[in-house]
Design a protein around this motif. Structure first.
Motif, PDB file in Angstrom:
ATOM      1  N   ALA A   1      29.122  27.041  24.787  1.00  0.00           N
ATOM      2  CA  ALA A   1      30.329  27.788  24.401  1.00  0.00           C
ATOM      3  C   ALA A   1      30.045  29.288  24.439  1.00  0.00           C
ATOM      4  O   ALA A   1      30.877  30.084  24.893  1.00  0.00           O
ATOM      5  N   LEU A   2      28.850  29.669  24.007  1.00  0.00           N
ATOM      6  CA  LEU A   2      28.520  31.099  23.987  1.00  0.00           C
ATOM      7  C   LEU A   2      28.430  31.657  25.404  1.00  0.00           C
ATOM      8  O   LEU A   2      28.893  32.759  25.700  1.00  0.00           O
ATOM      9  N   MET A   3      27.839  30.859  26.289  1.00  0.00           N
ATOM     10  CA  MET A   3      27.774  31.289  27.695  1.00  0.00           C
ATOM     11  C   MET A   3      29.185  31.437  28.243  1.00  0.00           C
ATOM     12  O   MET A   3      29.478  32.348  29.014  1.00  0.00           O
ATOM     13  N   PHE A   4      30.040  30.513  27.840  1.00  0.00           N
ATOM     14  CA  PHE A   4      31.434  30.595  28.289  1.00  0.00           C
ATOM     15  C   PHE A   4      32.092  31.865  27.750  1.00  0.00           C
ATOM     16  O   PHE A   4      32.713  32.614  28.503  1.00  0.00           O
ATOM     17  N   PHE A   5      31.948  32.136  26.446  1.00  0.00           N
ATOM     18  CA  PHE A   5      32.555  33.355  25.881  1.00  0.00           C
ATOM     19  C   PHE A   5      32.047  34.581  26.650  1.00  0.00           C
ATOM     20  O   PHE A   5      32.804  35.479  26.989  1.00  0.00           O
ATOM     21  N   TYR A   6      30.750  34.585  26.881  1.00  0.00           N
ATOM     22  CA  TYR A   6      30.143  35.740  27.552  1.00  0.00           C
ATOM     23  C   TYR A   6      30.774  35.937  28.932  1.00  0.00           C
ATOM     24  O   TYR A   6      31.181  37.030  29.300  1.00  0.00           O
ATOM     25  N   ASN A   7      30.876  34.852  29.646  1.00  0.00           N
ATOM     26  CA  ASN A   7      31.358  34.959  31.017  1.00  0.00           C
ATOM     27  C   ASN A   7      32.852  35.228  31.077  1.00  0.00           C
ATOM     28  O   ASN A   7      33.342  35.922  31.959  1.00  0.00           O
ATOM     29  N   ASP A   8      33.560  34.689  30.100  1.00  0.00           N
ATOM     30  CA  ASP A   8      35.020  34.733  30.118  1.00  0.00           C
ATOM     31  C   ASP A   8      35.573  36.093  29.712  1.00  0.00           C
ATOM     32  O   ASP A   8      36.637  36.505  30.168  1.00  0.00           O
ATOM     33  N   SER A   9      34.822  36.795  28.861  1.00  0.00           N
ATOM     34  CA  SER A   9      35.374  38.024  28.311  1.00  0.00           C
ATOM     35  C   SER A   9      35.176  39.212  29.256  1.00  0.00           C
ATOM     36  O   SER A   9      34.173  39.306  29.948  1.00  0.00           O
ATOM     37  N   ASP A  10      36.160  40.105  29.232  1.00  0.00           N
ATOM     38  CA  ASP A  10      36.049  41.325  30.057  1.00  0.00           C
ATOM     39  C   ASP A  10      35.490  42.486  29.240  1.00  0.00           C
ATOM     40  O   ASP A  10      35.165  43.524  29.778  1.00  0.00           O
ATOM     41  N   ASP A  11      35.469  42.289  27.928  1.00  0.00           N
ATOM     42  CA  ASP A  11      35.191  43.421  27.064  1.00  0.00           C
ATOM     43  C   ASP A  11      33.679  43.665  26.924  1.00  0.00           C
ATOM     44  O   ASP A  11      32.933  42.758  26.559  1.00  0.00           O
ATOM     45  N   PRO A  12      33.226  44.884  27.200  1.00  0.00           N
ATOM     46  CA  PRO A  12      31.776  45.132  27.161  1.00  0.00           C
ATOM     47  C   PRO A  12      31.168  44.923  25.779  1.00  0.00           C
ATOM     48  O   PRO A  12      30.024  44.477  25.675  1.00  0.00           O
ATOM     49  N   TYR A  13      31.912  45.227  24.718  1.00  0.00           N
ATOM     50  CA  TYR A  13      31.350  45.021  23.372  1.00  0.00           C
ATOM     51  C   TYR A  13      31.131  43.535  23.118  1.00  0.00           C
ATOM     52  O   TYR A  13      30.086  43.107  22.635  1.00  0.00           O
ATOM     53  N   ILE A  14      32.160  42.767  23.440  1.00  0.00           N
ATOM     54  CA  ILE A  14      32.048  41.319  23.208  1.00  0.00           C
ATOM     55  C   ILE A  14      30.846  40.768  23.966  1.00  0.00           C
ATOM     56  O   ILE A  14      30.010  40.048  23.423  1.00  0.00           O
ATOM     57  N   ARG A  15      30.747  41.152  25.205  1.00  0.00           N
ATOM     58  CA  ARG A  15      29.622  40.652  26.013  1.00  0.00           C
ATOM     59  C   ARG A  15      28.291  41.084  25.428  1.00  0.00           C
ATOM     60  O   ARG A  15      27.341  40.311  25.350  1.00  0.00           O
ATOM     61  N   HIS A  16      28.259  42.339  25.009  1.00  0.00           N
ATOM     62  CA  HIS A  16      27.015  42.850  24.441  1.00  0.00           C
ATOM     63  C   HIS A  16      26.610  42.041  23.209  1.00  0.00           C
ATOM     64  O   HIS A  16      25.462  41.619  23.070  1.00  0.00           O
ATOM     65  N   TYR A  17      27.556  41.808  22.300  1.00  0.00           N
ATOM     66  CA  TYR A  17      27.218  41.104  21.061  1.00  0.00           C
ATOM     67  C   TYR A  17      26.797  39.654  21.341  1.00  0.00           C
ATOM     68  O   TYR A  17      25.895  39.127  20.700  1.00  0.00           O
ATOM     69  N   ILE A  18      27.482  39.049  22.278  1.00  0.00           N
ATOM     70  CA  ILE A  18      27.115  37.652  22.571  1.00  0.00           C
ATOM     71  C   ILE A  18      25.719  37.591  23.193  1.00  0.00           C
ATOM     72  O   ILE A  18      24.883  36.771  22.826  1.00  0.00           O
ATOM     73  N   ALA A  19      25.458  38.510  24.101  1.00  0.00           N
ATOM     74  CA  ALA A  19      24.129  38.542  24.719  1.00  0.00           C
ATOM     75  C   ALA A  19      23.074  38.815  23.646  1.00  0.00           C
ATOM     76  O   ALA A  19      22.014  38.183  23.609  1.00  0.00           O
ATOM     77  N   PHE A  20      23.380  39.742  22.756  1.00  0.00           N
ATOM     78  CA  PHE A  20      22.458  40.081  21.687  1.00  0.00           C
ATOM     79  C   PHE A  20      22.174  38.848  20.821  1.00  0.00           C
ATOM     80  O   PHE A  20      21.032  38.547  20.481  1.00  0.00           O
ATOM     81  N   TYR A  21      23.224  38.130  20.498  1.00  0.00           N
ATOM     82  CA  TYR A  21      23.045  36.910  19.694  1.00  0.00           C
ATOM     83  C   TYR A  21      22.161  35.905  20.444  1.00  0.00           C
ATOM     84  O   TYR A  21      21.205  35.371  19.898  1.00  0.00           O
ATOM     85  N   LEU A  22      22.514  35.682  21.713  1.00  0.00           N
ATOM     86  CA  LEU A  22      21.777  34.665  22.482  1.00  0.00           C
ATOM     87  C   LEU A  22      20.304  35.019  22.625  1.00  0.00           C
ATOM     88  O   LEU A  22      19.434  34.168  22.536  1.00  0.00           O
ATOM     89  N   LEU A  23      20.047  36.293  22.837  1.00  0.00           N
ATOM     90  CA  LEU A  23      18.665  36.673  23.112  1.00  0.00           C
ATOM     91  C   LEU A  23      17.866  36.977  21.854  1.00  0.00           C
ATOM     92  O   LEU A  23      16.664  36.758  21.812  1.00  0.00           O
ATOM     93  N   LYS A  24      18.535  37.506  20.833  1.00  0.00           N
ATOM     94  CA  LYS A  24      17.774  37.995  19.670  1.00  0.00           C
ATOM     95  C   LYS A  24      18.018  37.224  18.371  1.00  0.00           C
ATOM     96  O   LYS A  24      17.114  37.102  17.558  1.00  0.00           O
ATOM     97  N   LEU A  25      19.238  36.806  18.133  1.00  0.00           N
ATOM     98  CA  LEU A  25      19.547  36.277  16.801  1.00  0.00           C
ATOM     99  C   LEU A  25      19.519  34.755  16.716  1.00  0.00           C
ATOM    100  O   LEU A  25      19.258  34.186  15.673  1.00  0.00           O
ATOM    101  N   ARG A  26      19.817  34.131  17.837  1.00  0.00           N
ATOM    102  CA  ARG A  26      20.032  32.692  17.845  1.00  0.00           C
ATOM    103  C   ARG A  26      18.881  31.906  17.214  1.00  0.00           C
ATOM    104  O   ARG A  26      19.091  30.900  16.557  1.00  0.00           O
ATOM    105  N   HIS A  27      17.665  32.374  17.411  1.00  0.00           N
ATOM    106  CA  HIS A  27      16.514  31.581  16.947  1.00  0.00           C
ATOM    107  C   HIS A  27      16.143  31.837  15.491  1.00  0.00           C
ATOM    108  O   HIS A  27      15.235  31.204  14.970  1.00  0.00           O
ATOM    109  N   ILE A  28      16.829  32.789  14.885  1.00  0.00           N
ATOM    110  CA  ILE A  28      16.432  33.121  13.510  1.00  0.00           C
ATOM    111  C   ILE A  28      16.799  31.978  12.566  1.00  0.00           C
ATOM    112  O   ILE A  28      17.944  31.520  12.550  1.00  0.00           O
TER     113      ILE A  28
END
Ligand code: ATP
Length: 436
Positions: free
Chosen positions: A350-377
């Motif tokens: 779902a997160l990959m979908f949100f990332y790909n689906d959104s046009d907004d740079p902030y949204i993409r940035h936050y999702i990428a940040f979550y996937l790469l940095k926060l998800r494993h916490i």
């Protein structure tokens, strides 16, 4: 019937020597059994297109199972026979499969039915097939090794890059061919020949596609998704021809979706390289393709494309929360913990979908940040650790653990000792001011 013949021996000789030898052996085995043996279908098409194809389909005029057993004796591998269909499969290695069928005629008792089958000759066997480019046969018997029989103009259509059915009721008899036509057109960069396109559209107008079981539709759809390189193209053709609408009137696919499908592979590949993960690409693609289906129809469309009910519920939950998530993440300063809490309930797909689906740079940035940095916490402490600290069990545990997690996500603490100390301090503070 008129038949064009070509000798393809030279093309066969260009194949790797093990495949060439295999074909020679098949011909010799056919001679010994007094059967005509042909290699047909996708293998011949791809041979002419100089594309590798390791699924080799043989047709025998004679008992296919007897032939398969003898071929198996000669070449080894793992043999599986299906006596009720008079077919057999020899799996030679992880990537080479030999399919053997007894030449047969097929007929349909009603549209979209599974076909009835009876023994026949090579012509009838070719005539039951889908498109002219898949209907060429090369004889393997020694005396005519390499002779191609092209009864339906397959070579010409290959040259003209044309997908053509053999007769006008083809799509009515078997509507899965609608998907196959699109898949081959997209994969090979071919066009649908003018009348074929009309026949296809007539079948759609007559709602033939709705006669197919969801299982059969799903299988065809998954085939398209697996052909990732041409998936964008096949979905564009599906839209252009009105196939989505024919599947369900609420299956709306607009240019946004098609645009988003273009980059989806690269987005997924990018994440995979940055952070090894095992998300299911098919699910991401399915969510993207259904991204414009109105909520009222989403479940019905999901039921067509997905069999697993748990997965359907998961996908729907995320798709229905998408607008809320986008709304919150559109801001330019969202703190780590808000991101964490917002995205944690969703699957990686779902997160990959949100990332790909959104046009907004902030949204993409936050999702990428979550996937790469926060998800494993995750917390390393639990209720047992709080017990060892002498804290009496109760609702306070949840409160303490939530706060420790928050501190960890915000980066204030980072290891087990830090968590324990933070929990202890917090407990002491709460003891003094329980309502703080
Ligand atoms: P691919 O490269 O995707 O494997 P293929 O042409 O080998 O392509 P298969 O699905 O393996 O495709 O089918 C093998 C052959 O069987 C096809 O070349 C075609 O001649 C025939 N065939 C498969 N499905 C149908 C169908 N629905 N109607 C008619 N013929 C079919």
């Amino acid at each position: 019937p008129d038949v064009e013949t070509f000798n393809c021996r030279q093309a066969l000789e260009q194949l790797s020597s093990n495949i060439f030898e295999l074909l020679r052996t098949a011909g010799t085995v056919g001679d010994e059994l007094n059967q005509n043996v042909y290699v047909v279908g996708g293998f011949v098409r791809d041979l002419m297109l100089k594309t590798d194809n390791w699924d080799i389909d043989f047709v025998t005029e004679g008992d296919g199972i007897v032939f398969a057993k003898a071929l198996h004796q000669a070449v080894g591998g793992k043999l599986t026979v299906h006596p009720q269909f008079e077919t057999a499969v020899i799996r030679l290695s992880s990537h080479i499969t030999l399919d053997v069928v007894t030449a047969r005629r097929e007929y349909y008792e009603y549209p979209a039915a599974l076909p009835k089958v009876e023994k026949s000759n090579i012509w009838s066997d070719l005539f039951r097939r889908d498109f002219t480019i898949n209907c060429m046969a090369i004889c393997l018997n020694q005396s005519s090794f390499g002779d191609m029989s092209d009864y339906f103009g397959g070579m010409k259509d290959l040259q003209n890059k044309s997908i053509r059915v053999l007769y006008n009721l083809s799509f009515i008899e078997d509507p899965t061919r609608i998907f196959r036509a699109i898949r081959f057109a997209a994969r090979l960069g071919f066009h649908l020949e003018v009348s074929t396109r009309q026949f296809l559209q007539q079948a759609l107008q007559n709602d033939m596609i709705r006669r197919l079981s969801h299982d059969r539709i799903r299988e065809e759809f998954l085939h398209m998704i697996r052909e990732q390189e041409s998936f964008h193209h096949s979905m564009t053709l599906m839209k252009e021809l009105g196939v989505f609408q024919a599947l369900h009137s609420g299956f709306i696919v607009q240019s946004h979706t098609l645009e988003r499908l273009k980059g989806i592979r690269f987005a997924m590949e990018g994440f995979r390289q940055l952070s090894p993960s095992s998300f299911n690409q098919t699910v991401v693609m399915l969510m993207q393709i259904m991204s414009e289906v109105p909520p009222a129809y989403l479940e019905e469309v999901c039921q067509i494309l997905v069999a697993n009910q748990t997965l359907i519920q998961q996908m729907m939950k995320s798709m229905n929360q998408r607008d809320t998530i986008y709304h919150i993440l559109k801001e330019d300063e969202v703190d780590r913990f808000t991101i964490y809490q917002l995205l944690r309930p969703h699957t990686e797909e779902a997160l990959m979908f949100f990332y790909n689906d959104s046009d907004d740079p902030y949204i993409r940035h936050y999702i990428a940040f979550y996937l790469l940095k926060l998800r494993h916490i995750q917390l390393t402490i639990s209720g047992n650790d709080l017990k060892s600290l002498g804290i009496n069990p109760g609702p306070i545990y949840r409160r303490i653990l939530d706060n420790v997690l928050k501190a960890k996500v915000l980066g204030t603490i980072y290891d087990h000792d830090g968590e324990l100390k933070y929990a202890e301090n917090l407990y002491n503070r709460l003891k003094e001011a329980p309502h703080a």
